[in-house]
Structures are given as structure tokens and as C-alpha cells.
Design a protein around this motif. Structure first.
Motif, PDB file in Angstrom:
ATOM      1  N   CYS A  28     -18.354  -6.010  11.301  1.00 46.98           N
ATOM      2  CA  CYS A  28     -17.870  -5.751  12.468  1.00 46.98           C
ATOM      3  C   CYS A  28     -18.505  -5.486  13.497  1.00 46.98           C
ATOM      4  O   CYS A  28     -18.994  -4.215  13.007  1.00 46.98           O
ATOM      5  CB  CYS A  28     -16.672  -5.933  12.444  1.00 46.98           C
ATOM      6  SG  CYS A  28     -15.808  -7.679  11.970  1.00 46.98           S
ATOM      7  N   ASP A  29     -18.794  -5.240  14.521  1.00 46.85           N
ATOM      8  CA  ASP A  29     -18.965  -4.913  15.776  1.00 46.85           C
ATOM      9  C   ASP A  29     -18.019  -3.433  15.830  1.00 46.85           C
ATOM     10  O   ASP A  29     -18.142  -1.823  16.436  1.00 46.85           O
ATOM     11  CB  ASP A  29     -19.476  -5.037  16.610  1.00 46.85           C
ATOM     12  CG  ASP A  29     -20.754  -5.989  16.998  1.00 46.85           C
ATOM     13  OD1 ASP A  29     -21.449  -5.871  15.295  1.00 46.85           O
ATOM     14  OD2 ASP A  29     -20.496  -7.455  17.021  1.00 46.85           O
ATOM     15  N   THR A  30     -16.948  -3.203  15.781  1.00 45.10           N
ATOM     16  CA  THR A  30     -15.597  -3.011  16.014  1.00 45.10           C
ATOM     17  C   THR A  30     -14.600  -2.622  14.816  1.00 45.10           C
ATOM     18  O   THR A  30     -14.799  -3.649  14.192  1.00 45.10           O
ATOM     19  CB  THR A  30     -15.167  -2.553  17.448  1.00 45.10           C
ATOM     20  OG1 THR A  30     -14.213  -3.948  17.186  1.00 45.10           O
ATOM     21  CG2 THR A  30     -16.225  -3.080  18.179  1.00 45.10           C
ATOM     22  N   ASP A  33     -12.051  -5.322  15.643  1.00 47.26           N
ATOM     23  CA  ASP A  33     -12.600  -6.567  15.117  1.00 47.26           C
ATOM     24  C   ASP A  33     -12.340  -6.884  13.243  1.00 47.26           C
ATOM     25  O   ASP A  33     -11.564  -7.621  12.792  1.00 47.26           O
ATOM     26  CB  ASP A  33     -13.926  -6.872  15.185  1.00 47.26           C
ATOM     27  CG  ASP A  33     -14.342  -6.987  16.646  1.00 47.26           C
ATOM     28  OD1 ASP A  33     -13.384  -7.438  17.683  1.00 47.26           O
ATOM     29  OD2 ASP A  33     -15.565  -7.199  17.334  1.00 47.26           O
ATOM     30  N   ARG A  74     -17.217 -14.531  14.277  1.00 46.48           N
ATOM     31  CA  ARG A  74     -18.647 -14.040  14.858  1.00 46.48           C
ATOM     32  C   ARG A  74     -18.769 -15.459  15.755  1.00 46.48           C
ATOM     33  O   ARG A  74     -19.077 -15.011  17.167  1.00 46.48           O
ATOM     34  CB  ARG A  74     -19.380 -14.306  14.072  1.00 46.48           C
ATOM     35  CG  ARG A  74     -20.011 -13.010  13.529  1.00 46.48           C
ATOM     36  CD  ARG A  74     -21.038 -12.702  11.905  1.00 46.48           C
ATOM     37  NE  ARG A  74     -21.109 -11.772  11.819  1.00 46.48           N
ATOM     38  CZ  ARG A  74     -21.283 -12.045  10.027  1.00 46.48           C
ATOM     39  NH1 ARG A  74     -21.732 -12.977   9.732  1.00 46.48           N
ATOM     40  NH2 ARG A  74     -21.488 -10.271   9.606  1.00 46.48           N
ATOM     41  N   THR A  77     -16.912 -14.508  18.933  1.00 46.87           N
ATOM     42  CA  THR A  77     -16.784 -14.065  19.758  1.00 46.87           C
ATOM     43  C   THR A  77     -18.659 -14.087  20.468  1.00 46.87           C
ATOM     44  O   THR A  77     -19.030 -13.423  22.213  1.00 46.87           O
ATOM     45  CB  THR A  77     -17.743 -12.780  18.865  1.00 46.87           C
ATOM     46  OG1 THR A  77     -16.334 -11.706  18.259  1.00 46.87           O
ATOM     47  CG2 THR A  77     -18.407 -11.187  19.316  1.00 46.87           C
ATOM     48  N   ARG A  81     -19.200 -14.149  24.581  1.00 42.10           N
ATOM     49  CA  ARG A  81     -20.246 -13.515  25.200  1.00 42.10           C
ATOM     50  C   ARG A  81     -20.923 -14.481  26.247  1.00 42.10           C
ATOM     51  O   ARG A  81     -21.507 -13.675  26.872  1.00 42.10           O
ATOM     52  CB  ARG A  81     -21.219 -12.483  24.272  1.00 42.10           C
ATOM     53  CG  ARG A  81     -20.552 -11.375  23.387  1.00 42.10           C
ATOM     54  CD  ARG A  81     -21.847 -10.704  22.863  1.00 42.10           C
ATOM     55  NE  ARG A  81     -20.979  -9.341  21.866  1.00 42.10           N
ATOM     56  CZ  ARG A  81     -21.415  -8.645  20.635  1.00 42.10           C
ATOM     57  NH1 ARG A  81     -22.744  -9.525  20.314  1.00 42.10           N
ATOM     58  NH2 ARG A  81     -21.064  -7.981  20.434  1.00 42.10           N
ATOM     59  N   ASP A  88     -21.305  -7.818  28.620  1.00 43.84           N
ATOM     60  CA  ASP A  88     -23.026  -7.615  27.062  1.00 43.84           C
ATOM     61  C   ASP A  88     -23.427  -6.421  27.589  1.00 43.84           C
ATOM     62  O   ASP A  88     -24.023  -5.449  26.127  1.00 43.84           O
ATOM     63  CB  ASP A  88     -23.100  -9.061  26.784  1.00 43.84           C
ATOM     64  CG  ASP A  88     -23.137  -9.692  26.245  1.00 43.84           C
ATOM     65  OD1 ASP A  88     -23.431 -10.688  25.757  1.00 43.84           O
ATOM     66  OD2 ASP A  88     -22.214  -9.087  25.118  1.00 43.84           O
ATOM     67  N   ILE A  91     -21.789  -3.000  26.626  1.00 44.80           N
ATOM     68  CA  ILE A  91     -20.875  -2.693  25.262  1.00 44.80           C
ATOM     69  C   ILE A  91     -23.029  -2.822  24.588  1.00 44.80           C
ATOM     70  O   ILE A  91     -22.517  -1.308  23.892  1.00 44.80           O
ATOM     71  CB  ILE A  91     -21.167  -3.741  24.302  1.00 44.80           C
ATOM     72  CG1 ILE A  91     -19.090  -4.317  24.626  1.00 44.80           C
ATOM     73  CG2 ILE A  91     -20.896  -3.631  23.269  1.00 44.80           C
ATOM     74  CD1 ILE A  91     -18.868  -5.587  24.142  1.00 44.80           C
ATOM     75  N   TYR A  95     -23.222   0.969  22.611  1.00 37.00           N
ATOM     76  CA  TYR A  95     -23.375   0.866  21.187  1.00 37.00           C
ATOM     77  C   TYR A  95     -24.779   1.562  21.087  1.00 37.00           C
ATOM     78  O   TYR A  95     -25.099   1.437  19.804  1.00 37.00           O
ATOM     79  CB  TYR A  95     -22.604   0.045  20.674  1.00 37.00           C
ATOM     80  CG  TYR A  95     -20.811  -0.339  20.697  1.00 37.00           C
ATOM     81  CD1 TYR A  95     -20.821  -0.752  21.354  1.00 37.00           C
ATOM     82  CD2 TYR A  95     -21.026   0.925  20.037  1.00 37.00           C
ATOM     83  CE1 TYR A  95     -19.065  -1.040  21.612  1.00 37.00           C
ATOM     84  CE2 TYR A  95     -19.536   0.836  20.114  1.00 37.00           C
ATOM     85  CZ  TYR A  95     -18.214  -0.281  20.761  1.00 37.00           C
ATOM     86  OH  TYR A  95     -16.931  -0.801  20.620  1.00 37.00           O
ATOM     87  N   ARG A 113     -31.167  -7.186  10.986  1.00 39.70           N
ATOM     88  CA  ARG A 113     -31.301  -7.568  11.849  1.00 39.70           C
ATOM     89  C   ARG A 113     -31.150  -9.613  11.650  1.00 39.70           C
ATOM     90  O   ARG A 113     -30.475 -10.360  12.892  1.00 39.70           O
ATOM     91  CB  ARG A 113     -30.055  -7.135  13.019  1.00 39.70           C
ATOM     92  CG  ARG A 113     -29.361  -6.092  12.850  1.00 39.70           C
ATOM     93  CD  ARG A 113     -28.613  -6.042  13.893  1.00 39.70           C
ATOM     94  NE  ARG A 113     -29.400  -4.298  14.551  1.00 39.70           N
ATOM     95  CZ  ARG A 113     -29.945  -3.981  14.789  1.00 39.70           C
ATOM     96  NH1 ARG A 113     -29.063  -3.036  13.584  1.00 39.70           N
ATOM     97  NH2 ARG A 113     -30.203  -2.981  14.928  1.00 39.70           N
TER      98      ARG A 113
END
Length: 182
Positions: A28-30, A33, A74, A77, A81, A88, A91, A95, A113
Motif C-alpha cells: 500500500c502507498d500509505t 491504506d 487498488r 484507488t 485518482r 495525484d 501526492i 512521495y 513497478r
């Protein structure tokens, strides 16, 4: 739900919470989440406590549930987005790479990725979760041989992608391409 089922759920929860939380956190990104994914995973387990397999199979069953919850997360999300382009950009600014991060590692991360979801998941299950082929097979509902073949192909695609990105093969990147560290 009777007392035996409640006690069984509590035991499984205590035994597997840290592993499921780590699984979600790495994907997860955070942290928020990840917490949502973990909460939903155990909510499903609570509702389906009668479906929980016995012993260590419960952990693999929970990994499977978490994987599906994560996929739903996902998709949700992605929809959010699409509706919020400005968020976006913010973020991405928040990050982005830190000044002290290694360019080599950021390239390896970008290459990782860029792999197909199934490849990333297999490599992550080996490197991050420390699962063996038998455990991955049980979690994904595949044969051990299918896992072996898919894992071999995922590692090979990752290695080729690293070559195409001109990643120098230091000891660390060799371990990454071999699927030992991600």
C-alpha cells in the motif's frame, strides 16, 4: 457465531495479524491504506470464520483474502485518482525520491513497478513474505509446478527489464533480480 468459533478467530487473529499487516503495508502507498486492507481482511475472516482452514493453512487463506481485498482497494484507488488529477500531483510531490536515495535503487524500484501485477506479486511473496512454492501454490490455488514455472518466468522478466534499464549488477541488484530482496 458460537464461543468456539469466536475463540478460533481470536487465535488466528493473534497468530497472523503481524504477517497480514506487513503484507498489506508493503503493498500500500500509505499506512492508512494498509490499515484499511488489514481491517477488511479480518472483517471477512470474522464473517467467514466457518471457512477458515485449520492450522497454518489459515494464514495462507488470509493471504489470499488480503490479496483480493488489496486488488479491490487498488481498483477503488485507481477510480479515485481518475477523478482527482490535482491530488495525484500533490501526492507525487510528497512521495518523490528523497535527496539521499540511491539512483540505482530508484531505477530498480521503477523497473519492479513496471512488471506485470502477477510477476510483482510472485516476487513479493518470495522476497517480502518469505513464502515457499508450496505455500504460494496453496495461497493462489495453483499447483507447485505452476508456481515454479511462473516464478522462473517472473524472475527472468525482471532480470531482462533490469538489463534494458542498464542497471549495474551490484551484489544488491543481483539479489533483487534473483527475487531474494525487493
Amino acid at each position: 457465531m458460537d464461543d468456539d468459533e469466536a475463540a478460533r478467530f481470536e487465535a488466528v487473529y493473534r497468530e497472523t495479524y503481524d504477517q497480514i499487516a506487513a503484507y498489506a503495508a508493503r503493498r500500500c502507498d500509505t499506512p492508512q491504506d494498509a490499515a484499511d486492507v488489514v481491517a477488511e481482511t479480518f472483517t471477512i475472516a470474522w464473517r467467514r470464520v466457518a471457512d477458515l482452514p485449520p492450522g497454518q493453512e489459515a494464514r495462507l487463506w488470509l493471504y489470499g483474502v488480503a490479496r483480493k481485498v488489496l486488488a479491490d482497494h487498488r481498483r477503488s484507488t485507481a477510480r479515485q485518482r481518475l477523478r482527482s488529477v490535482e491530488l495525484d500531483a500533490e501526492i507525487a510531490d510528497l512521495y518523490g525520491d528523497s535527496p539521499g536515495s540511491s539512483v540505482e535503487l530508484s531505477v530498480i524500484g521503477a523497473v519492479f513497478r513496471s512488471l506485470p501485477d502477477d510477476d510483482r506479486e510472485l516476487l513479493s511473496l518470495v522476497a517480502w513474505e518469505g513464502l515457499g512454492r508450496d505455500e504460494i501454490a496453496a495461497m493462489l490455488g495453483l499447483s507447485r509446478n505452476a508456481v515454479r514455472i511462473r516464478l522462473y518466468r517472473a524472475r527472468r522478466r525482471f532480470s531482462r527489464a533490469l538489463d534494458e534499464a542498464s542497471v549495474r549488477f551490484t551484489a544488491e541488484s543481483r539479489m533483487i533480480s534473483a527475487g531474494r530482496v525487493l
